[in-house]
Scaffold this motif. Structure first.
Motif, PDB file in Angstrom:
ATOM      1  N   LYS A 197      21.763  51.862 -10.679  1.00  0.00           N
ATOM      2  CA  LYS A 197      21.676  50.414 -10.484  1.00  0.00           C
ATOM      3  C   LYS A 197      20.206  49.981 -10.598  1.00  0.00           C
ATOM      4  O   LYS A 197      19.296  50.737 -10.258  1.00  0.00           O
ATOM      5  N   VAL A 198      20.012  48.780 -11.081  1.00  0.00           N
ATOM      6  CA  VAL A 198      18.657  48.246 -11.217  1.00  0.00           C
ATOM      7  C   VAL A 198      17.954  48.252  -9.861  1.00  0.00           C
ATOM      8  O   VAL A 198      16.779  48.608  -9.753  1.00  0.00           O
ATOM      9  N   ARG A 201      12.529  43.828 -10.881  1.00  0.00           N
ATOM     10  CA  ARG A 201      13.798  43.818 -11.616  1.00  0.00           C
ATOM     11  C   ARG A 201      13.556  43.378 -13.068  1.00  0.00           C
ATOM     12  O   ARG A 201      14.110  43.961 -13.995  1.00  0.00           O
ATOM     13  N   ALA A 202      12.699  42.369 -13.246  1.00  0.00           N
ATOM     14  CA  ALA A 202      12.414  41.860 -14.590  1.00  0.00           C
ATOM     15  C   ALA A 202      11.814  42.958 -15.472  1.00  0.00           C
ATOM     16  O   ALA A 202      12.172  43.098 -16.648  1.00  0.00           O
ATOM     17  N   ARG A 203      10.885  43.767 -14.897  1.00  0.00           N
ATOM     18  CA  ARG A 203      10.268  44.837 -15.664  1.00  0.00           C
ATOM     19  C   ARG A 203      11.306  45.892 -16.045  1.00  0.00           C
ATOM     20  O   ARG A 203      11.300  46.395 -17.174  1.00  0.00           O
ATOM     21  N   ILE A 204      12.212  46.215 -15.137  1.00  0.00           N
ATOM     22  CA  ILE A 204      13.269  47.193 -15.439  1.00  0.00           C
ATOM     23  C   ILE A 204      14.109  46.686 -16.607  1.00  0.00           C
ATOM     24  O   ILE A 204      14.403  47.438 -17.548  1.00  0.00           O
ATOM     25  N   TYR A 205      14.487  45.395 -16.574  1.00  0.00           N
ATOM     26  CA  TYR A 205      15.265  44.830 -17.674  1.00  0.00           C
ATOM     27  C   TYR A 205      14.478  44.835 -18.985  1.00  0.00           C
ATOM     28  O   TYR A 205      15.034  45.085 -20.054  1.00  0.00           O
ATOM     29  N   GLN A 206      13.168  44.544 -18.917  1.00  0.00           N
ATOM     30  CA  GLN A 206      12.330  44.594 -20.120  1.00  0.00           C
ATOM     31  C   GLN A 206      12.329  45.992 -20.726  1.00  0.00           C
ATOM     32  O   GLN A 206      12.434  46.155 -21.946  1.00  0.00           O
ATOM     33  N   GLY A 218      13.953  47.291 -24.328  1.00  0.00           N
ATOM     34  CA  GLY A 218      12.960  47.691 -25.326  1.00  0.00           C
ATOM     35  C   GLY A 218      11.866  46.651 -25.543  1.00  0.00           C
ATOM     36  O   GLY A 218      11.172  46.696 -26.558  1.00  0.00           O
ATOM     37  N   ARG A 219      11.721  45.723 -24.606  1.00  0.00           N
ATOM     38  CA  ARG A 219      10.672  44.706 -24.732  1.00  0.00           C
ATOM     39  C   ARG A 219       9.362  45.166 -24.095  1.00  0.00           C
ATOM     40  O   ARG A 219       8.369  44.464 -24.168  1.00  0.00           O
ATOM     41  N   ARG A 220       9.341  46.343 -23.516  1.00  0.00           N
ATOM     42  CA  ARG A 220       8.147  46.926 -22.896  1.00  0.00           C
ATOM     43  C   ARG A 220       8.113  48.392 -23.137  1.00  0.00           C
ATOM     44  O   ARG A 220       9.051  49.087 -23.192  1.00  0.00           O
TER      45      ARG A 220
END
Length: 164
Positions: free
Chosen positions: A141-142, A153-158, A162-164
């Motif tokens: 889970k995130v 959470r935003a960094r995990i989604y990035q 593949g945006r980071r």
């Protein structure tokens, strides 16, 4: 006159570490890359001037090269002592060229270190991202990843996207 070892110039008679020395050359960046050190070529401080008012080096063993922290406190007791060296060809006494070569060598070495560290960081970031994506693919889970990595959470989604 109170000063630091970095202020030493050829012909200075100075005290440092409880002893007296005569500078045979200006202080300049350490030739071997010792962080925070300068090189000082010295003669024994007790050497006296001859009838012409010149302190003369009579043997190679009198001349010593010392690596000293650039901020080491000293006391300059006399400036502009006239000295004559028999070994003026020693690399340490080629003050300007040695200082330039030494500082450029140190800049290059530090630049190479920074480049290598940057490459290691890129590899570590890639591995870290791969592990986060693998964990998500395996059902993590995130919120669990946020807790274990300290990332938002935003960094995990990035990272996941593949945006980071």
């Amino acid at each position: 006159m109170k000063a630091t070892i970095n202020d030493i110039r050829r012909g200075d008679r100075f005290t440092w570490s409880g002893r007296t020395w005569i500078a045979a050359a200006d202080a300049h960046p350490n030739l071997w890359g010792i962080h925070g050190a300068v090189d000082v070529a010295t003669l024994p401080g007790g050497m006296e001037a001859d009838k012409d008012g010149v302190v003369r080096q009579t043997s190679q063993s009198q001349l010593k090269l010392r690596a000293v922290h650039y901020a080491a406190p000293i006391v300059i007791t006399q400036r502009d002592v006239q000295i004559s060296l028999t070994h003026e060809d020693l690399p340490v006494l080629r003050r300007k060229r040695s200082a330039l070569e030494s500082s450029l060598r140190l800049v290059k070495r530090k630049g190479d270190e920074r480049k290598a560290l940057g490459e290691q960081m890129d590899e570590a970031d890639q591995e870290f991202g791969d592990l986060i994506r693998m964990s998500l693919a395996n059902g993590a889970k995130v919120a669990q990843l946020v807790e274990s990595t300290g990332l938002s959470r935003a960094r995990i989604y990035q990272i996941r996207d593949g945006r980071r």
